[in-house]
Design a protein around this motif. Structure first.
Motif, PDB file in Angstrom:
ATOM      1  N   ARG A   1       0.834  -1.206   0.000  1.00  0.00           N
ATOM      2  CA  ARG A   1       0.000   0.000   0.000  1.00  0.00           C
ATOM      3  C   ARG A   1       0.868   1.255   0.000  1.00  0.00           C
ATOM      4  O   ARG A   1       0.490   2.285  -0.578  1.00  0.00           O
ATOM      5  N   ALA A   2       2.033   1.174   0.646  1.00  0.00           N
ATOM      6  CA  ALA A   2       2.945   2.318   0.693  1.00  0.00           C
ATOM      7  C   ALA A   2       3.921   2.332  -0.474  1.00  0.00           C
ATOM      8  O   ALA A   2       4.718   3.262  -0.601  1.00  0.00           O
ATOM      9  N   SER A   3       3.837   1.343  -1.334  1.00  0.00           N
ATOM     10  CA  SER A   3       4.746   1.256  -2.479  1.00  0.00           C
ATOM     11  C   SER A   3       4.291   2.217  -3.580  1.00  0.00           C
ATOM     12  O   SER A   3       3.210   2.811  -3.503  1.00  0.00           O
ATOM     13  N   PRO A   4       5.072   2.361  -4.638  1.00  0.00           N
ATOM     14  CA  PRO A   4       4.646   3.219  -5.748  1.00  0.00           C
ATOM     15  C   PRO A   4       3.586   2.606  -6.647  1.00  0.00           C
ATOM     16  O   PRO A   4       3.083   3.273  -7.556  1.00  0.00           O
ATOM     17  N   TYR A   5       3.206   1.345  -6.410  1.00  0.00           N
ATOM     18  CA  TYR A   5       2.211   0.693  -7.260  1.00  0.00           C
ATOM     19  C   TYR A   5       0.796   1.164  -6.913  1.00  0.00           C
ATOM     20  O   TYR A   5       0.485   1.449  -5.765  1.00  0.00           O
TER      21      TYR A   5
ATOM     22  N   ALA B   1      -7.413  -1.280  -7.553  1.00  0.00           N
ATOM     23  CA  ALA B   1      -8.322  -2.229  -8.207  1.00  0.00           C
ATOM     24  C   ALA B   1      -8.399  -3.548  -7.450  1.00  0.00           C
ATOM     25  O   ALA B   1      -9.370  -4.295  -7.585  1.00  0.00           O
ATOM     26  N   LEU B   2      -7.382  -3.833  -6.631  1.00  0.00           N
ATOM     27  CA  LEU B   2      -7.375  -5.053  -5.820  1.00  0.00           C
ATOM     28  C   LEU B   2      -7.927  -4.799  -4.421  1.00  0.00           C
ATOM     29  O   LEU B   2      -7.953  -5.711  -3.589  1.00  0.00           O
ATOM     30  N   GLY B   3      -8.343  -3.566  -4.158  1.00  0.00           N
ATOM     31  CA  GLY B   3      -8.899  -3.242  -2.851  1.00  0.00           C
ATOM     32  C   GLY B   3      -7.884  -2.744  -1.843  1.00  0.00           C
ATOM     33  O   GLY B   3      -8.139  -2.801  -0.634  1.00  0.00           O
ATOM     34  N   TYR B   4      -6.740  -2.241  -2.309  1.00  0.00           N
ATOM     35  CA  TYR B   4      -5.700  -1.724  -1.427  1.00  0.00           C
ATOM     36  C   TYR B   4      -5.520  -0.227  -1.646  1.00  0.00           C
ATOM     37  O   TYR B   4      -4.799   0.192  -2.553  1.00  0.00           O
ATOM     38  N   PRO B   5      -6.167   0.606  -0.847  1.00  0.00           N
ATOM     39  CA  PRO B   5      -5.975   2.048  -0.985  1.00  0.00           C
ATOM     40  C   PRO B   5      -4.538   2.416  -0.637  1.00  0.00           C
ATOM     41  O   PRO B   5      -3.948   1.855   0.297  1.00  0.00           O
ATOM     42  N   PRO B   6      -3.947   3.352  -1.343  1.00  0.00           N
ATOM     43  CA  PRO B   6      -2.539   3.669  -1.102  1.00  0.00           C
ATOM     44  C   PRO B   6      -2.305   4.404   0.209  1.00  0.00           C
ATOM     45  O   PRO B   6      -3.152   5.162   0.671  1.00  0.00           O
ATOM     46  N   VAL B   7      -1.149   4.133   0.803  1.00  0.00           N
ATOM     47  CA  VAL B   7      -0.612   4.991   1.858  1.00  0.00           C
ATOM     48  C   VAL B   7       0.375   5.912   1.150  1.00  0.00           C
ATOM     49  O   VAL B   7       1.453   5.472   0.738  1.00  0.00           O
TER      50      VAL B   7
END
Length: 295
Positions: A239-243, A247-253
Motif C-alpha cells: 500500500r505504501a509502495s509506488p504501485y 483495483a485489488l482493494g488496497y488504498p494507497p498509503v
C-alpha cells in the motif's frame, strides 16, 4: 548425547484438536493462493509469502507440536521420519533434527537477540519499495501488470527527495543499480547481525522465515502466528509502495505526503510492537534448544 528437553505430554484429543485448528487456520490462507496457482493467476500482495519464501504450502499446513512434546496414542508414520516412538507415545527426534541443522539454531538465535536489543527506527517511510523501481520503465518493474501511481520521473524524484535509509540486506539487494548509492547504508549478508533493527518491515516479515527454518523444533502455531503478521505487513508494504493496487482493494498509503508518512509510521510502530512479542517467543524457543544441546 545431548541433554533431553523436559517432556510434555498431550492426550490424543488435545493434539488432534490442535492439529485440526492449525490446518483450518492455514487452509484459509492457502485456498485462494492454490486456486490462483491452478488458474495461472498472480496476486502481488497475497502470493508474496508463498513465492518469495521457500516454505511450501504443504509444509506450512503440516502441524508439529515442537521439541520435547509427547503425543499419546499417535503413530510415528503420521508425522514423518523426524519422529520416533516413545514409551508414552510419539515424539520428535530432537537430536536428529538439531544435528541436521548444524548451527542454524544458534545463528538465528543470535540474529533475533541482536535485533531485539536495538531501538526501532521508523524513518524509512517504505522507500525500499520505491528504490526497487527507481529509474525503471513500466515494463521493467517487477509487478509490471500493475501501474505506478506516479510517473517514472515523479517516482524517481520522491526517492531523491526523501532519501533511502534501508538496513535490510534482502530488501537492498533488489534495489535498482542507480538506487543503491542513494541508500544511507550498504547492507550485506555478513553485516546482517549488526544492522537488523526491529522497526524494519522486512525484518519483521522475516520472523516467518526464521520460524519455519526452526520447524519442526518449534510449534506450528508459532510459525502460523509469524505468517499471519507477515501477511499484514506485506499489505502495508505494498500500500505504501509506488504501485497502484486500488483495483485489488488496497488504498494507497501516500508516503510522498506528510499525511501518508504519518499513517505509515503509526502502522510501522504497531507492527514493531507485535513483532517484538513474536521475536521474544522465537528467542525463548531457541534458548531452550541451545540449552538442551549444551547440557
Amino acid at each position: 548425547m545431548t541433554a533431553a528437553l523436559a517432556p510434555a505430554a498431550l492426550d490424543a484429543a488435545d493434539w488432534q484438536a490442535r492439529r485440526a485448528a492449525h490446518e483450518q487456520r492455514v487452509d484459509a490462507w492457502l485456498a485462494p493462493h492454490l486456486a490462483r496457482r491452478r488458474a495461472g493467476g498472480k496476486h502481488p500482495v497475497e502470493d508474496f509469502l508463498f513465492t518469495y519464501y521457500s516454505h511450501r504450502p504443504a509444509q506450512l499446513r503440516r502441524w508439529h507440536p515442537g521439541a520435547g512434546v509427547v503425543l499419546r496414542d499417535a503413530d510415528p508414520a503420521e508425522f514423518g521420519p523426524d519422529y520416533r516412538a516413545d514409551t508414552a507415545g510419539v515424539t520428535l527426534d530432537t537430536d536428529r533434527v538439531r544435528e541436521r541443522r548444524a548451527g542454524s539454531v544458534t545463528w538465528i538465535r543470535d540474529l533475533l537477540a541482536a535485533t531485539a536489543g536495538r531501538p526501532a527506527h521508523l524513518g524509512c517511510f517504505g522507500m525500499h519499495e520505491w528504490a526497487m523501481v527507481y529509474r525503471q520503465t513500466q515494463d521493467e518493474v517487477r509487478h509490471n501488470a500493475w501501474p505506478l501511481r506516479l510517473s517514472a520521473e515523479r517516482t524517481a524524484a520522491v526517492v531523491e527527495e526523501r532519501g533511502v535509509r534501508c538496513s535490510h540486506f534482502d530488501a537492498f539487494r533488489f534495489f535498482t543499480p542507480p538506487a543503491r548509492p542513494l541508500n544511507l547504508l550498504t547492507p550485506t549478508r555478513e553485516s546482517q547481525h549488526a544492522l537488523e533493527q526491529p522497526g524494519c518491515l522486512h525484518a519483521n516479515m522475516d520472523l516467518y522465515k526464521w520460524s519455519y527454518k526452526l520447524s519442526p523444533l518449534v510449534p506450528s502455531e508459532l510459525v502460523a502466528d509469524c505468517f499471519a503478521l507477515a501477511r499484514e505487513i506485506r499489505t502495508l508494504d505494498m500500500r505504501a509502495s509506488p504501485y497502484d493496487l486500488t483495483a485489488l482493494g488496497y488504498p494507497p498509503v501516500r508516503v510522498e505526503t506528510v499525511e501518508g508518512r504519518h499513517e505509515y509510521v503509526l502502522a510501522q510502530r504497531s507492527f514493531a510492537d507485535r513483532a517484538a512479542l513474536l521475536r521474544a517467543r522465537l528467542l525463548a524457543e531457541c534458548d531452550r534448544l541451545v540449552a538442551a544441546s549444551d547440557g
